[in-house]
Design an enzyme around this catalytic site. Structure first.
Site, PDB file in Angstrom:
ATOM      1  N   PRO A 263      10.699 -21.617 -41.472  1.00  0.00           N
ATOM      2  CA  PRO A 263      11.038 -22.060 -42.830  1.00  0.00           C
ATOM      3  C   PRO A 263      11.544 -20.879 -43.670  1.00  0.00           C
ATOM      4  CG  PRO A 263       8.759 -22.651 -42.250  1.00  0.00           C
ATOM      5  CD  PRO A 263       9.299 -21.860 -41.104  1.00  0.00           C
TER       6      PRO A 263
ATOM      7  N   ASP B 107       9.149  -6.299 -41.558  1.00  0.00           N
ATOM      8  CA  ASP B 107       9.670  -7.561 -41.012  1.00  0.00           C
ATOM      9  C   ASP B 107      10.693  -7.325 -39.895  1.00  0.00           C
ATOM     10  OD1 ASP B 107       8.126  -8.380 -43.150  1.00  0.00           O
ATOM     11  OD2 ASP B 107       9.536  -9.889 -43.853  1.00  0.00           O
TER      12      ASP B 107
END
Ligand code: MEV
Length: 295
Positions: free
Chosen positions: A86, A137
């Site tokens: 998402p 990340d």
């Protein structure tokens, strides 16, 4: 050429990691897929839009193409993005799209990049878009697995079932990172102490995570969430959701930038089953495989 890269959850340490403190992070079994083909012009297709180079609608892919061009000239390329992560949810979708696009570009144009090169370029892309970032990340998306950051120490959290609860508000990383930066400018001695406390949580959590000591994990989650709230990245709806989850037997915290996005939660199997039935929620597991070419 198709490449894929995983999303991630920050178990402990978001925001503090931007200021050199520890974070505990794992890749998750949800991936982004980039299908890249040489073409006569640049075309980027995703569920958001179909564009040329577009630093507004497709900032991460556009900066990735731009930075890749200094390794290998591109006159045209068609890129199709399909993601099971998402977006704007704190689950690392931006890094996964950047890393998977770079890997597929490297394979299609035979640029000879290593995974460390891909990580370094993705890290620069993250800075191009966000202005300030820890590089966590893109690192996790490139290498997969579960890690203590910044020293890149592997930790053993296989088979850990992580509940993800969607707060149904979107999260904009750059905005939340700059909100924390402003608070730190105003109250440096207070905010630095909070980062130190978050650092201790990350370090303390490793043993509990490896032993799956859910009582201690819940304590760490609770304290970390209180500290995230104190640096203003929670909000009323998230606080209410966390209270409701607590009444249903789940201890939860923001994961990633906050201000919206997803929460991670831990609790008994029965509590998790009930949350999966009654909330916008799903479960994920740590993922060992980082970026790869799909065959
Ligand atoms: C975003 O997933 C995590 C933050 O700590 C920012 C960063 O580490 O770059 C909020």
């Amino acid at each position: 050429m198709i490449a894929s890269a995983p999303g991630k959850v920050i178990l402990f340490g978001e925001h503090a990691v931007v200021y050199g403190r520890h974070a505990v992070v794992t890749a998750i079994n949800r991936r982004c897929y980039a299908d890249v083909k040489k073409s006569s012009e640049i075309r980027i297709r995703s569920s958001i839009a179909t564009t040329e180079l577009d630093f507004d609608k497709h900032p991460y892919v556009s900066f990735a193409i731009k930075r890749f061009m200094s390794f290998s000239p591109i006159s045209g390329v068609e890129i199709k993005i399909r993601s099971k992560i998402p977006v704007s949810s704190g689950l690392g979708s931006s890094a996964a799209v950047t890393v998977s696009v770079l890997k597929a570009l490297d394979a299609e144009f035979e640029a000879g990049l290593t995974n460390e090169d891909i990580y370094e370029i993705a890290r620069k892309v993250e800075l191009d878009v966000q202005g300030r970032a820890s590089g966590t990340d893109p690192f996790i998306s490139t290498y997969g697995g579960s890690w203590l950051i910044p020293e890149r120490k592997k930790i053993g959290v296989d088979n850990l079932r992580i509940l993800i609860i969607d707060s149904q508000q979107s999260s904009v990383t750059s905005e939340m990172v700059s909100k924390v930066a402003k608070l730190r400018e105003r109250y440096p001695e207070i905010i630095e102490d909070i980062f130190d406390a978050i650092d201790s949580i990350s370090l303390r959590s490793i043993d509990s995570l490896e032993k799956k000591d859910f009582s201690k994990i819940s304590d760490m989650v609770f304290i970390n969430q209180c500290l995230l709230r104190s640096i203003s990245i929670s909000n009323e709806r998230i606080d209410e959701l966390i209270s409701r989850l607590s009444r249903d037997g789940i201890t939860a915290k923001i994961t990633g930038a906050g201000g919206g996005g997803c929460l991670i939660g831990f609790g008994s199997d029965e509590a998790i089953a009930s949350v999966l039935d009654n909330y916008p929620a799903f479960a994920v597991e740590p993922e060992l495989e980082g970026v790869k070419i799909e065959h």
